[in-house]
Enzyme design. Structure first.
Site, PDB file in Angstrom:
ATOM      1  N   CYS A  22     -29.347  21.597  10.255  1.00  0.00           N
ATOM      2  CA  CYS A  22     -30.168  21.301  11.430  1.00  0.00           C
ATOM      3  C   CYS A  22     -30.167  22.488  12.383  1.00  0.00           C
ATOM      4  O   CYS A  22     -29.171  22.741  13.069  1.00  0.00           O
ATOM      5  CB  CYS A  22     -29.635  20.054  12.138  1.00  0.00           C
ATOM      6  SG  CYS A  22     -30.564  19.611  13.629  1.00  0.00           S
TER       7      CYS A  22
ATOM      8  N   CYS B 227     -29.973  21.468  16.112  1.00  0.00           N
ATOM      9  CA  CYS B 227     -28.630  21.025  16.494  1.00  0.00           C
ATOM     10  C   CYS B 227     -27.675  22.196  16.676  1.00  0.00           C
ATOM     11  O   CYS B 227     -26.941  22.277  17.666  1.00  0.00           O
ATOM     12  CB  CYS B 227     -28.053  20.090  15.428  1.00  0.00           C
ATOM     13  SG  CYS B 227     -29.115  18.715  14.955  1.00  0.00           S
ATOM     14  N   ASP B 228     -27.653  23.102  15.701  1.00  0.00           N
ATOM     15  CA  ASP B 228     -26.617  24.132  15.649  1.00  0.00           C
ATOM     16  C   ASP B 228     -27.099  25.555  15.927  1.00  0.00           C
ATOM     17  O   ASP B 228     -26.277  26.458  16.093  1.00  0.00           O
ATOM     18  CB  ASP B 228     -25.928  24.102  14.276  1.00  0.00           C
ATOM     19  CG  ASP B 228     -25.255  22.761  14.013  1.00  0.00           C
ATOM     20  OD1 ASP B 228     -24.744  22.166  14.977  1.00  0.00           O
ATOM     21  OD2 ASP B 228     -25.256  22.318  12.849  1.00  0.00           O
TER      22      ASP B 228
END
Length: 202
Positions: free
Chosen positions: A29, A32-33
């Site tokens: 992701c 997300c990261d």
């Protein structure tokens, strides 16, 4: 009634280092990261719409992005491919597969193989973002009608081909899988379940 909302999971590469470095440089992701790797070098693996869109996002925050694809042409929409080709900090590696993800405490690189020449090389990177598809979790309901990718087919009320069996979220056949669409499916399914139960009580 029964509502199936088992979701889908990211497909894995199945190479050495993928599991070992998950959360330490391996991610599925970018949103997300990605921010953890601002101004660093990252690798994106895949050639579909998800991979190229995530690579575009990462190109806005990472120092350099290397996109590795096993074929000589991307499967993503041409308009998206044209955009990624214009990014000066993006390198495209065609006809290549990742054989191993390497590092010590965290990811430091990936070992690649050219599928045509069989040449082995190593790409230095701080992170590896894998986007090689999704697999719906349909093991509990393997007999339901599914599309060609294995996702459960429903009508607009989230009803499957079995009366009283509903489906919502990423396991359902649809063009877009995001939190907002899963929540929408759930709301529609809950309403449909209520309507269905009321018909049984009449």
């Amino acid at each position: 009634c029964l509502l199936i909302a088992t979701g889908a999971e990211h497909k894995k590469l199945g190479v050495t280092g993928e599991t070992e470095f998950y959360g330490r440089g391996v991610s599925y992701c970018a949103v997300c990261d990605g921010p953890f790797f601002r101004n660093k070098d990252v690798v994106v693996i895949g050639g579909g719409d998800s991979a190229i869109n995530e690579a575009l996002y990462l190109s806005s925050i990472a120092k350099n992005v290397t996109v590795i694809h096993r074929r000589n042409k991307f499967r993503a929409a041409q308009s998206t491919v044209d955009r990624i080709k214009q990014k000066e900090n993006v390198t495209l590696m065609y006809d290549s597969v990742v054989k191993e993800i390497v590092g010590s405490a965290v990811v430091t690189g990936v070992v690649t193989e050219n599928v045509e020449t069989k040449a082995i090389s190593e790409v230095k990177t701080d992170a590896v973002f894998v986007f090689v598809g999704m697999s719906p979790k349909t093991g509990l309901v393997s007999t339901l009608n599914k599309d060609n990718s294995g996702y459960i087919i429903t009508d607009e009320k989230m009803q499957t081909n079995v009366p009283g069996l509903f489906c919502a979220g990423d396991v359902r056949s649809k063009p877009l899988r995001q939190i907002v669409t899963a929540v929408s499916d759930g709301a529609v399914a809950a309403h449909s379940v209520e309507e269905y139960i009321q018909t049984l009580n009449k």
